[in-house]
Design a protein around this motif. Structure first.
Motif, PDB file in Angstrom:
ATOM      1  N   GLU A  44       0.786  -0.978  -0.196  1.00 27.68           N
ATOM      2  CA  GLU A  44      -0.090  -0.112  -0.096  1.00 27.68           C
ATOM      3  C   GLU A  44       0.812   1.039  -0.160  1.00 27.68           C
ATOM      4  O   GLU A  44       0.710   2.415  -0.791  1.00 27.68           O
ATOM      5  N   ARG A  45       1.964   1.147   0.703  1.00 31.70           N
ATOM      6  CA  ARG A  45       2.835   2.271   0.835  1.00 31.70           C
ATOM      7  C   ARG A  45       3.554   2.449  -0.605  1.00 31.70           C
ATOM      8  O   ARG A  45       3.846   3.610  -0.878  1.00 31.70           O
ATOM      9  N   PHE A  46       4.046   1.485  -1.035  1.00 32.69           N
ATOM     10  CA  PHE A  46       4.586   1.362  -2.503  1.00 32.69           C
ATOM     11  C   PHE A  46       3.869   2.082  -3.454  1.00 32.69           C
ATOM     12  O   PHE A  46       4.299   3.190  -4.301  1.00 32.69           O
ATOM     13  N   SER A  47       2.208   2.091  -3.061  1.00 32.27           N
ATOM     14  CA  SER A  47       1.505   2.771  -4.060  1.00 32.27           C
ATOM     15  C   SER A  47       1.261   4.140  -3.582  1.00 32.27           C
ATOM     16  O   SER A  47       1.490   4.963  -4.389  1.00 32.27           O
ATOM     17  N   TYR A  48       0.992   4.564  -2.561  1.00 34.18           N
ATOM     18  CA  TYR A  48       0.904   5.922  -2.180  1.00 34.18           C
ATOM     19  C   TYR A  48       2.408   6.703  -2.403  1.00 34.18           C
ATOM     20  O   TYR A  48       2.208   8.062  -2.897  1.00 34.18           O
ATOM     21  N   TYR A  49       3.400   6.244  -1.988  1.00 33.61           N
ATOM     22  CA  TYR A  49       4.710   6.899  -1.981  1.00 33.61           C
ATOM     23  C   TYR A  49       5.211   7.126  -3.345  1.00 33.61           C
ATOM     24  O   TYR A  49       5.694   8.024  -3.696  1.00 33.61           O
ATOM     25  N   GLY A  50       4.712   6.082  -4.068  1.00 33.65           N
ATOM     26  CA  GLY A  50       5.193   6.038  -5.671  1.00 33.65           C
ATOM     27  C   GLY A  50       4.422   7.506  -6.091  1.00 33.65           C
ATOM     28  O   GLY A  50       5.277   8.211  -6.880  1.00 33.65           O
ATOM     29  N   MET A  51       3.242   7.527  -5.836  1.00 36.33           N
ATOM     30  CA  MET A  51       2.721   8.643  -6.680  1.00 36.33           C
ATOM     31  C   MET A  51       3.175   9.961  -5.939  1.00 36.33           C
ATOM     32  O   MET A  51       3.378  11.010  -6.474  1.00 36.33           O
ATOM     33  N   ARG A  52       3.235   9.835  -4.628  1.00 39.03           N
ATOM     34  CA  ARG A  52       3.549  11.029  -3.852  1.00 39.03           C
ATOM     35  C   ARG A  52       4.899  11.545  -4.347  1.00 39.03           C
ATOM     36  O   ARG A  52       5.452  12.551  -4.052  1.00 39.03           O
ATOM     37  N   GLY A  53       5.768  10.709  -4.343  1.00 35.72           N
ATOM     38  CA  GLY A  53       7.177  11.222  -4.818  1.00 35.72           C
ATOM     39  C   GLY A  53       7.404  12.115  -6.146  1.00 35.72           C
ATOM     40  O   GLY A  53       8.212  12.782  -5.942  1.00 35.72           O
ATOM     41  N   PHE A  54       6.298  11.838  -7.070  1.00 35.42           N
ATOM     42  CA  PHE A  54       6.665  12.637  -8.128  1.00 35.42           C
ATOM     43  C   PHE A  54       5.238  13.456  -8.646  1.00 35.42           C
ATOM     44  O   PHE A  54       5.335  14.266  -9.637  1.00 35.42           O
ATOM     45  N   PHE A  55       4.365  13.408  -7.716  1.00 32.81           N
ATOM     46  CA  PHE A  55       3.182  14.398  -7.811  1.00 32.81           C
ATOM     47  C   PHE A  55       3.411  15.812  -8.145  1.00 32.81           C
ATOM     48  O   PHE A  55       2.694  16.494  -8.924  1.00 32.81           O
ATOM     49  N   VAL A  56       4.067  16.464  -7.358  1.00 31.72           N
ATOM     50  CA  VAL A  56       4.179  17.889  -7.650  1.00 31.72           C
ATOM     51  C   VAL A  56       5.161  18.225  -8.955  1.00 31.72           C
ATOM     52  O   VAL A  56       4.892  19.054  -9.577  1.00 31.72           O
ATOM     53  N   LEU A  57       6.044  17.279  -9.099  1.00 34.60           N
ATOM     54  CA  LEU A  57       6.907  17.461 -10.343  1.00 34.60           C
ATOM     55  C   LEU A  57       5.845  17.303 -11.498  1.00 34.60           C
ATOM     56  O   LEU A  57       5.982  17.816 -12.704  1.00 34.60           O
ATOM     57  N   TYR A  58       4.872  16.467 -11.692  1.00 34.84           N
ATOM     58  CA  TYR A  58       4.024  16.172 -12.530  1.00 34.84           C
ATOM     59  C   TYR A  58       3.096  17.207 -12.759  1.00 34.84           C
ATOM     60  O   TYR A  58       2.788  17.822 -13.780  1.00 34.84           O
ATOM     61  N   LEU A  59       2.494  18.054 -11.782  1.00 30.36           N
ATOM     62  CA  LEU A  59       1.625  19.084 -11.706  1.00 30.36           C
ATOM     63  C   LEU A  59       2.493  20.289 -12.210  1.00 30.36           C
ATOM     64  O   LEU A  59       2.059  21.136 -12.948  1.00 30.36           O
ATOM     65  N   THR A  60       3.535  20.330 -12.053  1.00 30.97           N
ATOM     66  CA  THR A  60       4.649  21.465 -12.649  1.00 30.97           C
ATOM     67  C   THR A  60       5.103  21.211 -13.897  1.00 30.97           C
ATOM     68  O   THR A  60       5.706  22.286 -14.522  1.00 30.97           O
ATOM     69  N   ALA A  61       5.015  20.005 -14.520  1.00 32.20           N
ATOM     70  CA  ALA A  61       5.705  19.942 -15.788  1.00 32.20           C
ATOM     71  C   ALA A  61       4.824  20.388 -16.772  1.00 32.20           C
ATOM     72  O   ALA A  61       3.588  20.728 -16.646  1.00 32.20           O
ATOM     73  N   THR A  62       5.300  20.905 -17.848  1.00 35.84           N
ATOM     74  CA  THR A  62       4.471  21.745 -19.052  1.00 35.84           C
ATOM     75  C   THR A  62       3.652  20.742 -19.711  1.00 35.84           C
ATOM     76  O   THR A  62       3.550  19.321 -19.728  1.00 35.84           O
ATOM     77  N   LEU A  63       2.641  21.345 -20.319  1.00 39.25           N
ATOM     78  CA  LEU A  63       1.667  20.575 -21.143  1.00 39.25           C
ATOM     79  C   LEU A  63       2.236  19.560 -22.249  1.00 39.25           C
ATOM     80  O   LEU A  63       1.907  18.399 -22.290  1.00 39.25           O
ATOM     81  N   MET A  64       3.179  19.986 -22.961  1.00 38.91           N
ATOM     82  CA  MET A  64       3.959  19.122 -23.886  1.00 38.91           C
ATOM     83  C   MET A  64       4.812  18.202 -23.194  1.00 38.91           C
ATOM     84  O   MET A  64       4.849  17.023 -23.890  1.00 38.91           O
ATOM     85  N   ASP A  65       5.234  18.010 -21.947  1.00 34.31           N
ATOM     86  CA  ASP A  65       5.659  17.178 -21.343  1.00 34.31           C
ATOM     87  C   ASP A  65       4.637  16.191 -20.666  1.00 34.31           C
ATOM     88  O   ASP A  65       5.188  15.404 -19.867  1.00 34.31           O
ATOM     89  N   GLY A  66       3.403  16.631 -20.749  1.00 35.71           N
ATOM     90  CA  GLY A  66       2.417  15.476 -20.064  1.00 35.71           C
ATOM     91  C   GLY A  66       1.868  16.083 -18.877  1.00 35.71           C
ATOM     92  O   GLY A  66       0.781  15.536 -18.170  1.00 35.71           O
ATOM     93  N   GLY A  67       2.516  17.185 -18.310  1.00 35.41           N
ATOM     94  CA  GLY A  67       1.967  17.706 -16.952  1.00 35.41           C
ATOM     95  C   GLY A  67       0.883  18.982 -17.070  1.00 35.41           C
ATOM     96  O   GLY A  67       0.039  18.886 -18.147  1.00 35.41           O
ATOM     97  N   PHE A  68       0.886  19.532 -16.092  1.00 30.89           N
ATOM     98  CA  PHE A  68      -0.582  20.722 -16.068  1.00 30.89           C
ATOM     99  C   PHE A  68       0.265  21.847 -16.306  1.00 30.89           C
ATOM    100  O   PHE A  68      -0.488  22.965 -16.347  1.00 30.89           O
ATOM    101  N   GLY A  69       1.619  22.286 -16.101  1.00 33.50           N
ATOM    102  CA  GLY A  69       2.192  23.505 -16.230  1.00 33.50           C
ATOM    103  C   GLY A  69       1.731  24.397 -15.053  1.00 33.50           C
ATOM    104  O   GLY A  69       1.730  25.448 -15.262  1.00 33.50           O
TER     105      GLY A  69
END
Length: 503
Positions: A22-47
């Motif tokens: 369960e922690r593999f699941s939660y911390y996996g997403m948590r570890g890159f979540f902010v990076l995903y949100l701040t990534a550009t639209l062209m890089d698949g994020g939300f910019g």
């Protein structure tokens, strides 16, 4: 049920592995979540801007710890801890796969649909965690008698399961997300949640009480001496809950996305007031006698220090994460280390130090030198403050030189914060199961998770709060932690007496 050679029930290791996945699941997403949100639209994020991404992260991680209040109440009153764990696990698996569907590259016209997938996935994770988180911890406590000296050590071992999952996942999910595609990181997290469910199903009958041989975590009306595994009717009940909660979550998220913000704010406030009122009523109704009330008072007091600790510690997912991404030298022989890997440093230290702490608590108990719980909390805040002092110096070093700093600065910060965590988190979980009135252990565990929720929410706001006071964020939290530690040391003799004989 027999215990292992270590003196701990065999069921502990079933719950250990369930929590690992369960922690593999939660911390996996948590570890890159902010990076995903701040990534550009062209890089698949939300910019998104950092502050906006921090806000979403803070609200998410706060709500992840609020919903256990509801999950604890339902488990205590109606469905039991086992069914709650299955319901939560299945909802979280759905949530991770839904998050994967939010990833699109450069397709700006689909932003609204992507937002719906993002928020729906977060909603499913929040609700699922509410059913899973408090109840698996309560089941660990149920394997021991209230005065078993192995209980603190058992929770520390269990805590290793949390951190083994957190350690492994960033090398798998984080690498896939940053190097291959964000969706693969979310999918890896979803697969981890499925693995958690399967393992718990296979090993379910091992979760018995080490003291009495009774089954642990069954619905309140079931006989724990004659039933050790969930039946067909229980599974139908689980599926009804999963389908119903998924539909409700979809409706709520649709409303949040499409309904006027002022109306949503009003609804949230009404629900919050109603929820906390019910929680207070439940505690009042099920607490009796001066001893129980005295111990509940200690829980509430220690919850304040818990809030302080997590408001600092949870900078790991926000300011520490972006610091690693932007200001830290991550080049190793030509390979750029993913920023999310730094999220595993804390887990590495937990894995190394948790057995040391388990042995230390046992040896100190044998010598009648084991510090009482309030003192351990005060020490945790000292280590938190030292870690932020180091972080403040590292930040100054970057500002002066404008050169990427050594990753060893972050390693040292995580070392001190990990030591503080081991003085705080597993001890807090153990404390709840020892001090709570017997009828509402899961409710009090949910309350404890609620204090962590407030800490997480404050963590996302610390930059703004410190700026309002005219201080650098890292120096501000350093002072804030040391002041809280002094207060904790000062009130510890009073809290020790109020615990009425519980160590």
């Amino acid at each position: 049920m027999s215990k292992t050679h270590s003196g701990h029930p065999k069921g502990l290791y079933t719950l250990f592995a369930t929590e690992f996945w369960e922690r593999f699941s939660y911390y996996g997403m948590r570890g890159f979540f902010v990076l995903y949100l701040t990534a550009t639209l062209m890089d698949g994020g939300f910019g998104l801007e950092k502050t906006e991404a921090y806000s979403i992260y803070g609200i998410f991680t706060a709500l992840v710890y609020v919903t256990p209040i509801i999950g604890g109440i339902l488990a205590d009153k109606l469905i039991g801890q086992r069914k709650s764990i299955y319901i939560g696990a299945l909802l979280m698996a759905l949530g991770q796969f839904t998050m994967a569907a939010s990833v699109r590259y450069g397709l700006t016209e689909l932003v609204s649909a992507r937002e719906m997938s993002l928020y729906l996935g977060l909603g499913l994770l929040i609700i699922g965690n509410g059913f899973f988180k408090p109840n698996i911890s309560t089941m660990v406590g149920g394997l021991y008698s209230s005065d078993d000296p192995n209980k603190d050590g058992g929770f520390t071992i269990f805590y290793m399961g949390i951190n083994l999952g957190a350690f492994v996942t960033n090398f798998v999910g984080g690498s896939l997300a940053e190097k291959v595609g964000w969706e693969y990181g979310f999918m890896a997290a979803g697969i981890g949640m499925v693995a958690s469910t399967i393992w718990f199903f296979i090993r379910e009958t091992s979760v018995l009480s080490g003291e009495t041989g009774h089954a642990v975590g069954l619905p309140p009306k079931d006989n724990p001496t004659s039933k050790f595994k969930l039946g067909k009717g229980d599974w139908i009940n689980i599926l009804v809950y999963v389908i119903g909660l998924a539909a409700i979550t979809y409706g709520v998220i649709w409303g949040i996305v499409n309904i006027d913000g002022d109306i949503i704010d009003m609804i949230v406030k009404v629900i919050a007031v109603g929820g906390f009122s019910y929680l207070g009523f439940t505690i009042f109704q099920n607490t009796s006698g001066s001893t129980e009330w005295s111990r509940v008072g200690v829980i509430l007091a220690l919850a304040v220090f818990n809030i302080v600790f997590w408001s600092g510690f949870e900078q790991a997912g926000t300011s520490f994460n972006t610091f690693a991404n932007e200001y830290t030298n991550r080049d190793v022989f030509g390979f750029e280390v993913p920023a999310s890997w730094f999220q595993s440093i804390n887990a590495v230290f937990i894995i190394i130090l948790a057995p040391v702490f388990t042995i230390m608590w046992t040896r100190l108990s044998d010598a009648n030198l084991n510090p009482r719980t309030p003192v351990k909390f005060a020490l945790s805040l000292v280590f938190l403050g030292v870690g932020f002092g180091i972080m403040a110096i590292a930040n100054d070093s970057y500002k002066e030189s404008q050169a990427l700093i050594s990753p060893m600065w972050l390693v040292m910060v995580y070392l001190f914060h990990t030591v503080g965590e081991l003085f705080m988190s597993p001890i807090g979980l153990s404390m709840i199961t020892k001090l709570s009135p017997p009828k509402i252990v899961s409710v009090m565990m949910g309350l404890w998770m609620g204090s962590i929720a407030l800490g997480n929410y404050l963590a996302a706001s610390m930059t703004k709060i410190s700026q309002d006071f005219g201080f650098d964020t890292f120096y501000f939290i350093t002072a804030y932690a040391f002041i809280a530690a002094l207060v904790a040391f000062a009130v510890s003799p009073i809290l020790n007496r109020l615990m009425k004989g519980i160590h």
